[in-house]
Design an enzyme around this catalytic site. Structure first.
Site, PDB file in Angstrom:
ATOM      1  N   CYS A  51      -5.811   7.014  -7.070  1.00 10.75           N
ATOM      2  CA  CYS A  51      -4.535   6.872  -6.400  1.00 10.75           C
ATOM      3  C   CYS A  51      -4.427   5.202  -6.715  1.00 10.75           C
ATOM      4  O   CYS A  51      -5.196   4.560  -6.012  1.00 10.75           O
ATOM      5  CB  CYS A  51      -4.473   7.346  -5.235  1.00 10.75           C
ATOM      6  SG  CYS A  51      -2.912   7.143  -4.293  1.00 10.75           S
TER       7      CYS A  51
ATOM      8  N   CYS B 162       3.905  -8.169   0.963  1.00 10.22           N
ATOM      9  CA  CYS B 162       5.095  -7.405   0.774  1.00 10.22           C
ATOM     10  C   CYS B 162       6.200  -7.746   1.667  1.00 10.22           C
ATOM     11  O   CYS B 162       5.880  -8.208   2.929  1.00 10.22           O
ATOM     12  CB  CYS B 162       4.344  -5.935   1.228  1.00 10.22           C
ATOM     13  SG  CYS B 162       5.778  -4.467   1.025  1.00 10.22           S
TER      14      CYS B 162
ATOM     15  N   CYS C  34       6.738  -2.801   7.886  1.00  9.17           N
ATOM     16  CA  CYS C  34       5.774  -1.854   8.367  1.00  9.17           C
ATOM     17  C   CYS C  34       4.918  -2.272   9.624  1.00  9.17           C
ATOM     18  O   CYS C  34       4.156  -2.885   9.241  1.00  9.17           O
ATOM     19  CB  CYS C  34       5.566  -1.074   7.392  1.00  9.17           C
ATOM     20  SG  CYS C  34       6.358  -0.525   6.174  1.00  9.17           S
TER      21      CYS C  34
ATOM     22  N   CYS D 148       3.330  13.866  -2.593  1.00  6.79           N
ATOM     23  CA  CYS D 148       2.244  13.597  -1.820  1.00  6.79           C
ATOM     24  C   CYS D 148       3.020  12.984  -0.789  1.00  6.79           C
ATOM     25  O   CYS D 148       3.387  11.782  -0.686  1.00  6.79           O
ATOM     26  CB  CYS D 148       0.972  12.733  -2.261  1.00  6.79           C
ATOM     27  SG  CYS D 148      -0.094  12.367  -1.103  1.00  6.79           S
TER      28      CYS D 148
ATOM     29  N   ARG E 279      -4.987  15.815   3.850  1.00  2.73           N
ATOM     30  CA  ARG E 279      -5.824  15.015   3.602  1.00  2.73           C
ATOM     31  C   ARG E 279      -6.134  14.407   4.995  1.00  2.73           C
ATOM     32  O   ARG E 279      -5.330  13.659   5.430  1.00  2.73           O
ATOM     33  CB  ARG E 279      -5.480  14.121   2.486  1.00  2.73           C
ATOM     34  CG  ARG E 279      -6.647  13.056   2.206  1.00  2.73           C
ATOM     35  CD  ARG E 279      -6.280  12.153   0.889  1.00  2.73           C
ATOM     36  NE  ARG E 279      -5.950  13.166  -0.152  1.00  2.73           N
ATOM     37  CZ  ARG E 279      -4.734  13.098  -0.759  1.00  2.73           C
ATOM     38  NH1 ARG E 279      -3.809  12.225  -0.279  1.00  2.73           N
ATOM     39  NH2 ARG E 279      -4.723  13.868  -1.722  1.00  2.73           N
TER      40      ARG E 279
ATOM     41  N   CYS F 111      -2.388   9.509  -9.280  1.00  4.52           N
ATOM     42  CA  CYS F 111      -1.371   9.480  -7.971  1.00  4.52           C
ATOM     43  C   CYS F 111      -1.055   7.947  -8.071  1.00  4.52           C
ATOM     44  O   CYS F 111      -1.845   7.309  -8.433  1.00  4.52           O
ATOM     45  CB  CYS F 111      -2.155   9.850  -6.823  1.00  4.52           C
ATOM     46  SG  CYS F 111      -1.049   9.680  -5.536  1.00  4.52           S
TER      47      CYS F 111
ATOM     48  N   CYS G 259       1.137  -2.366   9.133  1.00  4.08           N
ATOM     49  CA  CYS G 259       0.590  -2.802   7.571  1.00  4.08           C
ATOM     50  C   CYS G 259       0.055  -4.033   7.626  1.00  4.08           C
ATOM     51  O   CYS G 259       0.731  -4.930   7.590  1.00  4.08           O
ATOM     52  CB  CYS G 259       1.731  -2.589   6.610  1.00  4.08           C
ATOM     53  SG  CYS G 259       1.014  -2.479   4.959  1.00  4.08           S
TER      54      CYS G 259
HETATM   55  N1  SAM Z   1       3.987   0.001  -0.367  1.00  4.37           N
HETATM   56  C1  SAM Z   1       4.145   1.355  -0.643  1.00  4.37           C
HETATM   57  C2  SAM Z   1       4.709   2.000   0.404  1.00  4.37           C
HETATM   58  O1  SAM Z   1       4.893   1.648   1.508  1.00  4.37           O
HETATM   59  O2  SAM Z   1       4.962   3.104   0.339  1.00  4.37           O
HETATM   60  C3  SAM Z   1       2.764   1.952  -0.847  1.00  4.37           C
HETATM   61  C4  SAM Z   1       1.539   1.492  -0.121  1.00  4.37           C
HETATM   62  S1  SAM Z   1       1.371   1.905   1.714  1.00  4.37           S
HETATM   63  C5  SAM Z   1       0.221   0.872   2.183  1.00  4.37           C
HETATM   64  C6  SAM Z   1       1.035   3.489   1.852  1.00  4.37           C
HETATM   65  C7  SAM Z   1       0.788   4.002   3.139  1.00  4.37           C
HETATM   66  O3  SAM Z   1      -0.350   3.647   3.800  1.00  4.37           O
HETATM   67  C8  SAM Z   1       1.969   3.882   4.311  1.00  4.37           C
HETATM   68  O4  SAM Z   1       3.132   4.708   4.119  1.00  4.37           O
HETATM   69  C9  SAM Z   1       1.126   4.111   5.644  1.00  4.37           C
HETATM   70  O5  SAM Z   1       1.469   5.660   6.034  1.00  4.37           O
HETATM   71  C10 SAM Z   1      -0.256   4.070   4.977  1.00  4.37           C
HETATM   72  N2  SAM Z   1      -0.857   2.927   5.949  1.00  4.37           N
HETATM   73  C11 SAM Z   1      -0.594   1.480   5.737  1.00  4.37           C
HETATM   74  N3  SAM Z   1      -1.277   0.888   6.819  1.00  4.37           N
HETATM   75  C12 SAM Z   1      -1.900   1.652   7.422  1.00  4.37           C
HETATM   76  C13 SAM Z   1      -2.704   1.535   8.639  1.00  4.37           C
HETATM   77  N4  SAM Z   1      -2.876   0.292   9.096  1.00  4.37           N
HETATM   78  N5  SAM Z   1      -3.474   2.730   9.208  1.00  4.37           N
HETATM   79  C14 SAM Z   1      -2.985   3.631   8.674  1.00  4.37           C
HETATM   80  N6  SAM Z   1      -2.333   4.051   7.777  1.00  4.37           N
HETATM   81  C15 SAM Z   1      -1.889   3.017   6.929  1.00  4.37           C
HETATM   82  C1  DTB Z   2      -1.830   7.320   2.419  1.00  3.59           C
HETATM   83  O1  DTB Z   2      -1.294   8.182   3.287  1.00  3.59           O
HETATM   84  N1  DTB Z   2      -3.041   6.492   3.017  1.00  3.59           N
HETATM   85  C2  DTB Z   2      -3.389   5.664   2.113  1.00  3.59           C
HETATM   86  C3  DTB Z   2      -2.754   6.043   0.695  1.00  3.59           C
HETATM   87  N2  DTB Z   2      -1.652   6.991   1.323  1.00  3.59           N
HETATM   88  C4  DTB Z   2      -1.866   5.032  -0.082  1.00  3.59           C
HETATM   89  C5  DTB Z   2      -3.348   4.117   2.545  1.00  3.59           C
HETATM   90  C6  DTB Z   2      -4.131   3.937   3.683  1.00  3.59           C
HETATM   91  C7  DTB Z   2      -4.056   2.388   3.841  1.00  3.59           C
HETATM   92  C8  DTB Z   2      -4.876   2.026   5.177  1.00  3.59           C
HETATM   93  C9  DTB Z   2      -4.767   0.597   5.286  1.00  3.59           C
HETATM   94  C10 DTB Z   2      -5.427  -0.264   4.391  1.00  3.59           C
HETATM   95  O2  DTB Z   2      -6.439  -0.048   3.886  1.00  3.59           O
HETATM   96  O3  DTB Z   2      -4.715  -1.225   3.853  1.00  3.59           O
HETATM   97 FE1  SF4 Z   3       4.861  -2.863   2.287  1.00  4.17          FE
HETATM   98 FE2  SF4 Z   3       2.721  -1.973   3.592  1.00  4.17          FE
HETATM   99 FE3  SF4 Z   3       5.283  -1.203   4.103  1.00  4.17          FE
HETATM  100 FE4  SF4 Z   3       3.866  -0.324   1.900  1.00  4.17          FE
HETATM  101  S1  SF4 Z   3       3.501   0.249   3.986  1.00  4.17           S
HETATM  102  S2  SF4 Z   3       6.053  -1.166   2.219  1.00  4.17           S
HETATM  103  S3  SF4 Z   3       2.821  -2.125   1.421  1.00  4.17           S
HETATM  104  S4  SF4 Z   3       4.632  -3.348   4.621  1.00  4.17           S
END
Ligand code: SAM
Ligand code: DTB
Ligand code: SF4
Length: 340
Positions: free
Chosen positions: A119, A75, A79, A210, A283, A150, A82
């Site tokens: 989802c 990506c 973030c 959501c 959740r 979702c 992430c």
């Molecule tokens: N790329 C899309 C976005 O950013 O909206 C969708 C996927 S993104 C992984 C969805 C959510 O997962 C993020 O907004 C964040 O709140 C959560 N998330 C990602 N990495 C995480 C982590 N290491 N621990 C907890 N939550 C995480």
């Molecule tokens: C949300 O709030 N938490 C989920 C879902 N929406 C997409 C994602 C959590 C991701 C945790 C890190 C991972 O597994 O990559």
């Molecule tokens: Fe990309 Fe992860 Fe940020 Fe979603 S949360 S936009 S997958 S870097």
């Protein structure tokens, strides 16, 4: 109706007749009000949350959502939490968009294991039109399996939410993640207003919203209150509110820098979300694998009534299905829609 960042101020002015019609309405929940909740004696906070929960829900029923990463890693965004951001070395293997049949096999398995919602998550800044089209097929076919649908695909452009709605998408997940004041320390490649704009597109297209956030990013209690205040002041507030505990993945900046959060402060955040958004499904999201059963039970007591169910989140682990069933059973809790 338009979704805008609510003014951040310590307390809301009383609305009275002499204020001009242009005066924006007082926020339902000021940051100070939410912070006062978070600082209540623990038992008082949980008691209030339980009252609100029981006025609005069967307190023993839990909604089960299963996640699938339909496009993984690589990506462009930064973030700081992430594992899927291309710029961090986290060991996540990139995977192109999955084939429809593989997604459907996972959805069937989730349904048969007792999930009511499926989802689909994609590591995109936002989908291009040619990327969205195969996802529309996935939504249509997953819906036809009798599951709620979702998707979380990043930012949506004009018209994309409508296409998703027409394909049968029930919920779109897009998190505010944290308070506006702290956001810039976590993500720089898109701003808070971009997120609010996507939520408005989802709402206008007629889908359920959501939206939630992450705690344990190094934010302080005022900033945790700021996140809940922002969510609660969306008009209307989201139907579904995921509260994630940061999962520290080696290679991400926040795995190194974020101070550990006391699990009881996580429970408090759930309680504040329950009180500020009485009818939302709150959740208990990422981070459960690292949480004791006792902390999870406190989260349910604080008003959480939904979990991610299945052995994986997107790229990280989640408690095994058998373990979750045993936990719910031990607590006398049961799935909302279906017995497994
Ligand atoms: N790329 C899309 C976005 O950013 O909206 C969708 C996927 S993104 C992984 C969805 C959510 O997962 C993020 O907004 C964040 O709140 C959560 N998330 C990602 N990495 C995480 C982590 N290491 N621990 C907890 N939550 C995480
Ligand atoms: C949300 O709030 N938490 C989920 C879902 N929406 C997409 C994602 C959590 C991701 C945790 C890190 C991972 O597994 O990559
Ligand atoms: Fe990309 Fe992860 Fe940020 Fe979603 S949360 S936009 S997958 S870097």
């Amino acid at each position: 109706m338009s979704i805008q960042a609510m003014p951040v101020k310590p307390s809301a002015p009383a609305v009275s007749a002499h204020i001009s019609p242009q005066t924006p309405p007082a926020p339902r929940w000021s940051v100070a009000e939410v912070e006062a909740l978070l600082l209540l004696p623990f038992a008082d906070l949980l008691y209030r949350a339980q009252q609100v929960h029981r006025e609005n829900f069967d307190a023993n029923a839990v909604q089960l959502s299963t996640l699938l990463s339909i496009k993984t890693g690589g990506c462009s965004e930064d973030c700081g939490y992430c594992p899927q951001a291309a710029r961090y070395n986290t060991g996540v293997e990139n995977q192109d968009l999955m084939k429809l049949n593989d997604v459907l096999a996972a959805a069937r398995a989730a349904r048969d294991a007792g999930a009511s919602r499926f989802c689909m998550g994609a590591a995109w800044r936002g989908p291009k039109q040619r990327e969205l089209e195969p996802v529309l097929d996935m939504v249509r076919e997953v819906k036809a399996l009798g599951l709620e649908t979702c998707a979380t695909l990043g930012m949506l452009k004009e018209g994309q939410a409508e296409q998703l709605r027409e394909a049968g998408l029930d919920y779109y997940n897009h998190n505010l993640d944290t308070a506006p004041e702290f956001y810039g320390e976590i993500i720089t490649t898109r701003d808070y207003q971009d997120r609010l704009d996507t939520l408005e597109r989802v709402r206008t297209a007629g889908m359920n919203v959501c939206s939630g956030g992450i705690v344990g990013l190094g934010e302080n209690v005022t900033q945790r209150a700021g996140l809940i205040s922002q969510l609660a002041n969306l008009d209307p507030y989201p139907e579904s509110v995921p509260i994630n505990m940061l999962v520290k993945v080696a290679g991400t900046p926040l795995a190194e820098t974020a101070a550990a959060l006391d699990p009881l402060d996580f429970v408090r955040t759930i309680a504040a979300a329950r009180i500020a958004m009485p009818k939302a499904r709150v959740r208990l999201s990422a981070g459960r694998q690292e949480m004791s059963e006792a902390v999870q039970a406190l989260c349910f007591l604080a008003g959480a009534n939904s979990i991610f169910y299945g052995d994986r989140l997107l790229t990280t682990g989640n408690p095994e299905v058998e373990r979750d069933r045993a936990l719910l059973d031990k607590l006398g809790m049961y799935p909302l829609h279906k017995k497994y």
